[in-house]
Motif scaffolding. Structure first.
Motif, PDB file in Angstrom:
ATOM      1  N   PHE A   1       0.821  -1.215   0.000  1.00  0.00           N
ATOM      2  CA  PHE A   1       0.000   0.000   0.000  1.00  0.00           C
ATOM      3  C   PHE A   1       0.855   1.266   0.000  1.00  0.00           C
ATOM      4  CE2 PHE A   1      -3.670  -2.649   1.450  1.00  0.00           C
ATOM      5  CZ  PHE A   1      -4.561  -2.254   0.462  1.00  0.00           C
ATOM      6  N   LYS A   2       2.008   1.228   0.669  1.00  0.00           N
ATOM      7  CA  LYS A   2       2.902   2.394   0.651  1.00  0.00           C
ATOM      8  C   LYS A   2       3.455   2.630  -0.749  1.00  0.00           C
ATOM      9  CE  LYS A   2       4.270   2.271   5.523  1.00  0.00           C
ATOM     10  NZ  LYS A   2       5.348   1.939   6.501  1.00  0.00           N
ATOM     11  N   LEU A   3       3.809   1.534  -1.443  1.00  0.00           N
ATOM     12  CA  LEU A   3       4.275   1.666  -2.822  1.00  0.00           C
ATOM     13  C   LEU A   3       3.163   2.210  -3.719  1.00  0.00           C
ATOM     14  CD1 LEU A   3       6.333  -1.637  -3.282  1.00  0.00           C
ATOM     15  CD2 LEU A   3       7.242   0.677  -3.404  1.00  0.00           C
ATOM     16  N   LEU A   4       1.949   1.716  -3.515  1.00  0.00           N
ATOM     17  CA  LEU A   4       0.810   2.204  -4.298  1.00  0.00           C
ATOM     18  C   LEU A   4       0.570   3.689  -4.054  1.00  0.00           C
ATOM     19  CD1 LEU A   4      -1.758  -0.733  -3.916  1.00  0.00           C
ATOM     20  CD2 LEU A   4      -0.537  -0.081  -5.978  1.00  0.00           C
ATOM     21  N   LEU A   5       0.754   4.115  -2.804  1.00  0.00           N
ATOM     22  CA  LEU A   5       0.592   5.536  -2.473  1.00  0.00           C
ATOM     23  C   LEU A   5       1.624   6.386  -3.212  1.00  0.00           C
ATOM     24  CD1 LEU A   5      -0.830   7.721  -0.763  1.00  0.00           C
ATOM     25  CD2 LEU A   5       0.862   7.261   1.036  1.00  0.00           C
ATOM     26  N   ASN A   6       2.885   5.948  -3.178  1.00  0.00           N
ATOM     27  CA  ASN A   6       3.947   6.695  -3.862  1.00  0.00           C
ATOM     28  C   ASN A   6       3.724   6.721  -5.376  1.00  0.00           C
ATOM     29  OD1 ASN A   6       5.477   7.398  -1.587  1.00  0.00           O
ATOM     30  ND2 ASN A   6       6.450   5.401  -1.512  1.00  0.00           N
ATOM     31  N   ILE A   7       3.256   5.584  -5.918  1.00  0.00           N
ATOM     32  CA  ILE A   7       2.984   5.520  -7.358  1.00  0.00           C
ATOM     33  C   ILE A   7       1.812   6.423  -7.727  1.00  0.00           C
ATOM     34  CG2 ILE A   7       2.015   3.987  -9.134  1.00  0.00           C
ATOM     35  CD1 ILE A   7       3.877   1.793  -8.012  1.00  0.00           C
ATOM     36  N   LYS A   8       0.773   6.396  -6.892  1.00  0.00           N
ATOM     37  CA  LYS A   8      -0.415   7.233  -7.148  1.00  0.00           C
ATOM     38  C   LYS A   8      -0.043   8.708  -7.130  1.00  0.00           C
ATOM     39  CE  LYS A   8      -5.034   7.076  -7.522  1.00  0.00           C
ATOM     40  NZ  LYS A   8      -5.730   6.310  -8.560  1.00  0.00           N
ATOM     41  N   ILE A   9       0.726   9.106  -6.130  1.00  0.00           N
ATOM     42  CA  ILE A   9       1.155  10.510  -6.020  1.00  0.00           C
ATOM     43  C   ILE A   9       2.061  10.870  -7.197  1.00  0.00           C
ATOM     44  CG2 ILE A   9       2.551  12.129  -4.668  1.00  0.00           C
ATOM     45  CD1 ILE A   9       1.515  10.634  -2.147  1.00  0.00           C
ATOM     46  N   GLY A  10       3.001   9.970  -7.521  1.00  0.00           N
ATOM     47  CA  GLY A  10       3.917  10.212  -8.639  1.00  0.00           C
ATOM     48  C   GLY A  10       3.183  10.360  -9.956  1.00  0.00           C
ATOM     49  N   ALA A  11       2.161   9.520 -10.149  1.00  0.00           N
ATOM     50  CA  ALA A  11       1.386   9.564 -11.399  1.00  0.00           C
ATOM     51  C   ALA A  11       0.649  10.887 -11.535  1.00  0.00           C
ATOM     52  CB  ALA A  11       0.410   8.398 -11.460  1.00  0.00           C
ATOM     53  N   THR A  12       0.105  11.404 -10.400  1.00  0.00           N
ATOM     54  CA  THR A  12      -0.599  12.693 -10.454  1.00  0.00           C
ATOM     55  C   THR A  12       0.362  13.846 -10.746  1.00  0.00           C
ATOM     56  OG1 THR A  12      -0.370  13.006  -8.054  1.00  0.00           O
ATOM     57  CG2 THR A  12      -2.373  11.914  -8.830  1.00  0.00           C
ATOM     58  N   GLN A  13       1.651  13.614 -10.473  1.00  0.00           N
ATOM     59  CA  GLN A  13       2.675  14.623 -10.771  1.00  0.00           C
ATOM     60  C   GLN A  13       3.234  14.473 -12.187  1.00  0.00           C
ATOM     61  OE1 GLN A  13       5.421  13.807  -7.581  1.00  0.00           O
ATOM     62  NE2 GLN A  13       4.286  15.064  -6.084  1.00  0.00           N
ATOM     63  N   GLY A  14       2.678  13.501 -12.922  1.00  0.00           N
ATOM     64  CA  GLY A  14       3.083  13.308 -14.304  1.00  0.00           C
ATOM     65  C   GLY A  14       4.344  12.492 -14.498  1.00  0.00           C
ATOM     66  N   LYS A  15       4.761  11.757 -13.450  1.00  0.00           N
ATOM     67  CA  LYS A  15       5.985  10.955 -13.571  1.00  0.00           C
ATOM     68  C   LYS A  15       5.728   9.715 -14.422  1.00  0.00           C
ATOM     69  CE  LYS A  15       8.022  12.437  -9.167  1.00  0.00           C
ATOM     70  NZ  LYS A  15       8.474  12.016  -7.827  1.00  0.00           N
ATOM     71  N   SER A  16       6.673   9.365 -15.260  1.00  0.00           N
ATOM     72  CA  SER A  16       6.546   8.213 -16.148  1.00  0.00           C
ATOM     73  C   SER A  16       6.848   6.912 -15.411  1.00  0.00           C
ATOM     74  CB  SER A  16       7.518   8.345 -17.320  1.00  0.00           C
ATOM     75  OG  SER A  16       8.859   8.254 -16.859  1.00  0.00           O
ATOM     76  N   LYS A  17       6.524   5.796 -16.065  1.00  0.00           N
ATOM     77  CA  LYS A  17       6.826   4.471 -15.500  1.00  0.00           C
ATOM     78  C   LYS A  17       8.321   4.325 -15.238  1.00  0.00           C
ATOM     79  CE  LYS A  17       7.311   0.977 -18.222  1.00  0.00           C
ATOM     80  NZ  LYS A  17       7.032  -0.068 -19.248  1.00  0.00           N
ATOM     81  N   GLU A  18       9.133   4.825 -16.179  1.00  0.00           N
ATOM     82  CA  GLU A  18      10.592   4.707 -16.056  1.00  0.00           C
ATOM     83  C   GLU A  18      11.101   5.465 -14.835  1.00  0.00           C
ATOM     84  OE1 GLU A  18       9.268   3.495 -19.852  1.00  0.00           O
ATOM     85  OE2 GLU A  18       8.977   5.465 -18.900  1.00  0.00           O
ATOM     86  N   VAL A  19      10.561   6.668 -14.615  1.00  0.00           N
ATOM     87  CA  VAL A  19      10.987   7.490 -13.467  1.00  0.00           C
ATOM     88  C   VAL A  19      10.562   6.833 -12.157  1.00  0.00           C
ATOM     89  CG1 VAL A  19      10.645   9.702 -12.286  1.00  0.00           C
ATOM     90  CG2 VAL A  19      11.025   9.658 -14.756  1.00  0.00           C
ATOM     91  N   LEU A  20       9.301   6.380 -12.099  1.00  0.00           N
ATOM     92  CA  LEU A  20       8.793   5.740 -10.880  1.00  0.00           C
ATOM     93  C   LEU A  20       9.555   4.460 -10.583  1.00  0.00           C
ATOM     94  CD1 LEU A  20       4.964   6.237 -11.441  1.00  0.00           C
ATOM     95  CD2 LEU A  20       6.335   7.283  -9.637  1.00  0.00           C
ATOM     96  N   SER A  21       9.848   3.690 -11.615  1.00  0.00           N
ATOM     97  CA  SER A  21      10.596   2.445 -11.455  1.00  0.00           C
ATOM     98  C   SER A  21      11.961   2.710 -10.826  1.00  0.00           C
ATOM     99  CB  SER A  21      10.762   1.761 -12.817  1.00  0.00           C
ATOM    100  OG  SER A  21      11.567   0.624 -12.715  1.00  0.00           O
ATOM    101  N   LYS A  22      12.624   3.756 -11.302  1.00  0.00           N
ATOM    102  CA  LYS A  22      13.955   4.102 -10.788  1.00  0.00           C
ATOM    103  C   LYS A  22      13.878   4.631  -9.370  1.00  0.00           C
ATOM    104  CE  LYS A  22      18.131   6.639 -12.113  1.00  0.00           C
ATOM    105  NZ  LYS A  22      18.730   7.567 -13.122  1.00  0.00           N
TER     106      LYS A  22
END
Length: 341
Positions: free
Chosen positions: A260-281
């Protein structure tokens, strides 16, 4: 009836059939197979004009006929995908039974330039293919997606390493097979990850322990996914399996919290327009795993993820401060988080 390994061998030879029925527990593997068939059947430049997807729950016979009998544009083939085709399951309602009879009759004579694929997902890991599907075995190419195990799993993994010309010993191969999930896409990604890391040397036990995403992590992903689908009974089944395999309840809780913590960070990152590559790194996730979690995060709101993390923390405090039944508390956690969605 064939299995996913037979299908894979045919696709490597660029051999495709006009009618497929795919079934099994793992929708990701099925979607991967659909994509491979599409890549062979269709010209990439005209894919959008020659590819149709239809939700099986809303399918009508006229809709299917129109999709299948539309002539391909600048291509030898067109492709029609009927996903979540629940009418292929046994014991459907009257509407689904009627839909099945109409479609069964129609697919006997679909145009030769059309590739028709229908798939449905099993409701639980113990489910078998339906009697309807067995009855269609002579009309279509039926593929059942089952988890690989034992010698067949080891043989498949050995082939994957051999294709990449990377050496792995029998003992390391056994360790790898014991740790990794048997989904074909995950297997290929984990092998690719190890081969890239080891480069031109032999795979070691340390490499495997360092890099391989273990089965239990995928179980936790599925557990959380069932919560997102509001299926607490299925999530509790996975909880029971993890406990049966010897996982400590506190360890399971920590893995759920981490998910759930990873999902939270991914959700927030996605709303900031971060790409899959950026989030993965940033999150140190394998790109394939990151992509799966991005899809999973879309099933939750930010509020529901924060609520889930809060409930996990409450359960952790409860387990540490009282002599309550730990398994019961975990079941209550799953049910509570599901009702908050």
């Amino acid at each position: 009836m064939f299995d996913s390994l037979n299908l894979e061998k045919e696709l490597k030879l660029k051999k495709i059939h006009s009618k497929y029925i795919l079934c099994g527990n793992d929708e990701n593997s099925i979607k991967g197979a659909v994509e491979k068939i599409k890549n062979i059947a269709l010209n990439k430049d005209f894919e959008e004009l020659n590819y149709t997807e239809i939700d099986g729950a809303n399918l009508t016979l006229p809709q299917l006929i129109n999709a299948c009998e539309t002539l391909p544009f600048m291509s030898e083939k067109r492709m029609v995908l009927i996903y979540r085709a629940s009418f292929l399951k046994d014991h459907g309602d009257k509407a689904e039974e009627g839909r099945f009879k109409e479609i069964k009759e129609y697919i006997k004579n679909i145009p030769q330039e059309c590739v028709l694929i229908m798939y449905y997902i099993f409701d639980n890991p113990r489910e078998k293919e339906s009697l309807k599907v067995k009855g269609l075995n002579k009309l279509a190419h039926v593929i059942k997606f089952e988890k690989l195990k034992g010698k067949s799993l080891e043989k498949k993994v050995e082939e994957l390493f051999a294709e990449r010309k990377v050496d792995i010993s029998k003992s390391e191969l056994a360790i790898f097979c014991n740790l990794v999930d048997t989904n074909l896409d995950i297997l290929e990604n984990e092998v690719e990850k190890l081969c890239t890391y080891a480069w031109d040397r032999k795979i070691t036990r340390t490499d495997i322990q360092l890099l391989v995403t273990q089965k239990n992590e995928n179980d936790i992903f599925n557990l959380v996914d069932y919560i997102s689908q509001k299926k607490p009974d299925m999530a509790i089944d996975i909880l029971d399996e993890l406990i049966f395999k010897g996982e400590m309840i506190t360890g399971i809780l920590r893995m759920i919290q981490r998910q759930f913590k990873l999902l939270l960070n991914i959700k927030i990152g996605a709303t900031q327009g971060k790409s899959k590559e950026v989030l993965s790194k940033e999150l140190k996730l394998h790109p394939y795993i990151c992509e799966k979690m991005i899809s999973q995060s879309k099933k939750f709101t930010l509020k529901s993820i924060r609520n889930a993390i809060e409930k996990c923390l409450d359960t952790e405090k409860m387990l540490k401060s009282t002599s309550t039944n730990a398994k019961t508390e975990m079941e209550l956690l799953i049910i509570t988080v599901t009702t908050l969605l």
